[in-house]
Motif scaffolding. Structure first.
Motif, PDB file in Angstrom:
ATOM      1  N   UNK A   1       7.205  11.541  49.327  1.00 25.68           N
ATOM      2  CA  UNK A   1       7.098  10.842  48.041  1.00 25.68           C
ATOM      3  C   UNK A   1       8.411  10.898  47.255  1.00 25.68           C
ATOM      4  N   UNK A   2       9.001  12.118  47.176  1.00 35.44           N
ATOM      5  CA  UNK A   2      10.174  12.278  46.322  1.00 35.44           C
ATOM      6  C   UNK A   2      11.503  12.015  47.042  1.00 35.44           C
ATOM      7  N   UNK A   3      11.540  12.283  48.348  1.00 33.98           N
ATOM      8  CA  UNK A   3      12.815  12.166  49.058  1.00 33.98           C
ATOM      9  C   UNK A   3      12.786  11.125  50.165  1.00 33.98           C
ATOM     10  N   UNK A   4      11.620  10.575  50.423  1.00 34.03           N
ATOM     11  CA  UNK A   4      11.480   9.615  51.514  1.00 34.03           C
ATOM     12  C   UNK A   4      11.910  10.231  52.847  1.00 34.03           C
ATOM     13  N   UNK A   5      11.659  11.531  53.002  1.00 28.72           N
ATOM     14  CA  UNK A   5      12.026  12.248  54.234  1.00 28.72           C
ATOM     15  C   UNK A   5      11.134  13.479  54.361  1.00 28.72           C
ATOM     16  N   UNK A   6      10.769  13.825  55.593  1.00 28.24           N
ATOM     17  CA  UNK A   6       9.924  15.005  55.799  1.00 28.24           C
ATOM     18  C   UNK A   6      10.724  16.276  55.516  1.00 28.24           C
ATOM     19  N   UNK A   7      10.080  17.359  55.061  1.00 23.13           N
ATOM     20  CA  UNK A   7      10.814  18.581  54.700  1.00 23.13           C
ATOM     21  C   UNK A   7      11.228  19.435  55.899  1.00 23.13           C
ATOM     22  N   UNK A   8      10.631  19.180  57.073  1.00 23.25           N
ATOM     23  CA  UNK A   8      10.976  19.946  58.285  1.00 23.25           C
ATOM     24  C   UNK A   8      10.631  19.078  59.490  1.00 23.25           C
ATOM     25  N   UNK A   9      11.273  19.385  60.606  1.00 20.05           N
ATOM     26  CA  UNK A   9      11.102  18.546  61.795  1.00 20.05           C
ATOM     27  C   UNK A   9      10.104  19.125  62.788  1.00 20.05           C
ATOM     28  N   UNK A  10       9.795  20.397  62.682  1.00 22.19           N
ATOM     29  CA  UNK A  10       8.828  21.023  63.585  1.00 22.19           C
ATOM     30  C   UNK A  10       8.038  22.065  62.812  1.00 22.19           C
ATOM     31  N   UNK A  11       6.790  22.264  63.212  1.00 26.25           N
ATOM     32  CA  UNK A  11       5.948  23.311  62.629  1.00 26.25           C
ATOM     33  C   UNK A  11       5.508  24.227  63.765  1.00 26.25           C
ATOM     34  N   UNK A  12       5.899  25.493  63.687  1.00 24.33           N
ATOM     35  CA  UNK A  12       5.463  26.471  64.681  1.00 24.33           C
ATOM     36  C   UNK A  12       4.286  27.247  64.107  1.00 24.33           C
ATOM     37  N   UNK A  13       3.144  27.126  64.757  1.00 24.59           N
ATOM     38  CA  UNK A  13       1.932  27.793  64.288  1.00 24.59           C
ATOM     39  C   UNK A  13       1.765  29.132  64.989  1.00 24.59           C
ATOM     40  N   UNK A  14       1.710  30.202  64.220  1.00 23.92           N
ATOM     41  CA  UNK A  14       1.437  31.522  64.788  1.00 23.92           C
ATOM     42  C   UNK A  14      -0.058  31.816  64.663  1.00 23.92           C
ATOM     43  N   UNK A  15      -0.501  32.825  65.406  1.00 27.68           N
ATOM     44  CA  UNK A  15      -1.872  33.299  65.213  1.00 27.68           C
ATOM     45  C   UNK A  15      -1.962  34.100  63.931  1.00 27.68           C
ATOM     46  N   UNK A  16      -3.176  34.391  63.510  1.00 30.85           N
ATOM     47  CA  UNK A  16      -3.369  35.246  62.337  1.00 30.85           C
ATOM     48  C   UNK A  16      -3.170  36.698  62.747  1.00 30.85           C
ATOM     49  N   UNK A  17      -2.514  37.460  61.895  1.00 30.90           N
ATOM     50  CA  UNK A  17      -2.313  38.880  62.163  1.00 30.90           C
ATOM     51  C   UNK A  17      -3.615  39.623  61.841  1.00 30.90           C
ATOM     52  N   UNK A  18      -4.149  40.297  62.840  1.00 32.67           N
ATOM     53  CA  UNK A  18      -5.399  41.040  62.678  1.00 32.67           C
ATOM     54  C   UNK A  18      -5.155  42.518  62.941  1.00 32.67           C
ATOM     55  N   UNK A  19      -6.202  43.334  62.785  1.00 31.68           N
ATOM     56  CA  UNK A  19      -6.033  44.764  63.043  1.00 31.68           C
ATOM     57  C   UNK A  19      -6.069  45.016  64.554  1.00 31.68           C
TER      58      UNK A  19
END
Length: 408
Positions: free
Chosen positions: A35-53
């Motif tokens: 909306x504001x820059x007409x460009x995505x803020x990052x080119x890749x999203x790396x999804x990690x797992x949730x940290x559990x006990x």
């Protein structure tokens, strides 16, 4: 506002986040940026797992299973915590934060520290090199440079595809296995002056320097501290490991033949050590080793490393002939091997231990034989699994024979 910071940091490359906030936050960042820059803020999203006990339960104040990262850093070190999180970051899996794993990677940090301290104490005036010609080096030096280049290529590829778990695993096995367990051991006779080889200290420091740079993203504090101590590292960067270039593979260092030669040597030394352990032969006791092959190239490669073989396997004699009938024997790396150990009078304690080992081994053999006699298992299990069990059975039968011979 078109500030310098905005120009520098927008857009960035990668966002690392948990999958649970994709719609709460990640998608909103993308839409706001567009909306504001007409460009995505990052080119890749790396999804990690949730940290559990450690048991895999979600951390909750109600359950009382939350952990304070600062307490973990205090007990295990920031690098051990960081390395644990990275090596457990497998796609599609949550991260069980197990203190035992952190303790293990703290020990890995200690291994790196001790390896560096040992190297610096033994290399004399050697310095890190930026240009090494493998052709002028000994076999162990050509081997470690080849292994280093292959590890570098693999680690770069894994980091490039965000497989931090596989990159860390490769780093761990190269540093602990190839460099510490074997190459440093192969260096000791040369560094002590017993069997001089060209440029051993230079190759050791160069391998160590590149290994620290490879490790730096996942163990930044330890690697910076140790890298600063290496003589000649200023050729790589005048100030800090943080700004030094990440290592690239060196195709000219890679040598399939040398790797096969040293891998065969390692297999033989490991076999000798395993037999010594089985027969309870003390480390200081020297033994006789028999090696036989009808391949002239393998024979020549064994002869080339004879001095190191005698040293690492603690041999009183080395014979290039068929092993005698009474010797424990095997085929290792395409070589028929046998070992003669000095006769040792068994104490009652030794005999009782061997009897117990034989009984336990017989139970395992009975189980495997029953499994392989089951037609349903043999027909339905993958062929590789069946062959692996057959191979294990053969190894166990040979070990049973050796244990029984030791009781006679």
């Amino acid at each position: 506002e078109e500030t310098d910071d905005l120009q520098t940091f927008y857009p960035t490359d990668v966002l690392v986040t948990g999958f649970d906030i994709i719609f709460f936050w990640v998608a909103r960042m993308v839409m706001t940026g567009l909306h504001f820059k007409d460009d995505v803020p990052f080119h890749a999203v790396h999804l990690t797992g949730l940290v559990r006990d450690a048991e895999g339960q979600k951390m909750s104040k109600t359950r009382g299973n939350t952990v304070d990262p600062l307490e973990l850093v205090e007990e295990y070190g920031a690098d051990a915590l960081r390395f644990t999180l990275a090596i457990l970051d497998s796609p599609g899996r949550d991260i069980p934060l197990d203190p035992d794993r952190m303790a293990g990677y703290r020990a890995f940090g200690n291994k790196i520290w001790n390896a560096t301290r040992f190297s610096l104490s033994r290399v004399g005036d050697a310095r890190v090199a930026t240009d090494l010609e493998p052709a002028a080096l000994g076999v162990p030096e050509r081997w470690i440079l080849s292994r280093l280049s292959r590890a570098t290529r693999e680690i770069n590829q894994k980091f490039g595809t965000y497989r931090f778990d596989e990159a860390c695993s490769r780093l761990y096995h190269f540093f602990w296995g190839d460099l510490c367990d074997w190459y440093i051991e192969l260096c000791k006779p040369a560094l002590s002056g017993e069997a001089v080889r060209p440029e051993v200290g230079t190759v050791l420091l160069t391998t160590l320097e590149r290994s620290l740079r490879l490790l730096h993203p996942v163990m930044p504090f330890l690697t910076e501290e140790l890298w600063q101590r290496l003589p000649g590292r200023e050729q790589i960067h005048a100030e800090t490991i943080c700004l030094s270039p990440y290592p690239e593979p060196q195709a000219a260092w890679e040598d399939d033949e040398v790797e096969a030669q040293v891998d065969r040597f390692i297999q033989i030394v490991s076999w000798v050590r395993n037999i010594r352990a089985e027969l309870q032969v003390e480390h200081k006791t020297e033994v006789e080793l028999y090696l036989y092959t009808d391949d002239p190239a393998i024979q020549e490669s064994l002869s080339e490393m004879e001095g190191l073989l005698r040293s690492l396997a603690r041999l009183s004699a080395l014979h290039y002939q068929e092993p005698p009938g009474e010797a424990p024997r095997d085929v290792v790396g395409g070589v028929r091997v046998g070992l003669l150990v000095p006769e040792k009078e068994l104490t009652e304690e030794d005999r009782a231990r061997l009897v117990k080992d034989r009984e336990n081994l017989q139970k395992q053999i009975d189980h495997l034989q029953g499994l392989l006699a089951n037609a349903q298992f043999v027909s339905k299990a993958p062929e590789a699994v069946v062959e692996k069990n057959r191979s294990r059975l053969q190894e166990m039968l040979e070990r049973l024979e050796r244990l029984s011979a030791g009781l006679e």
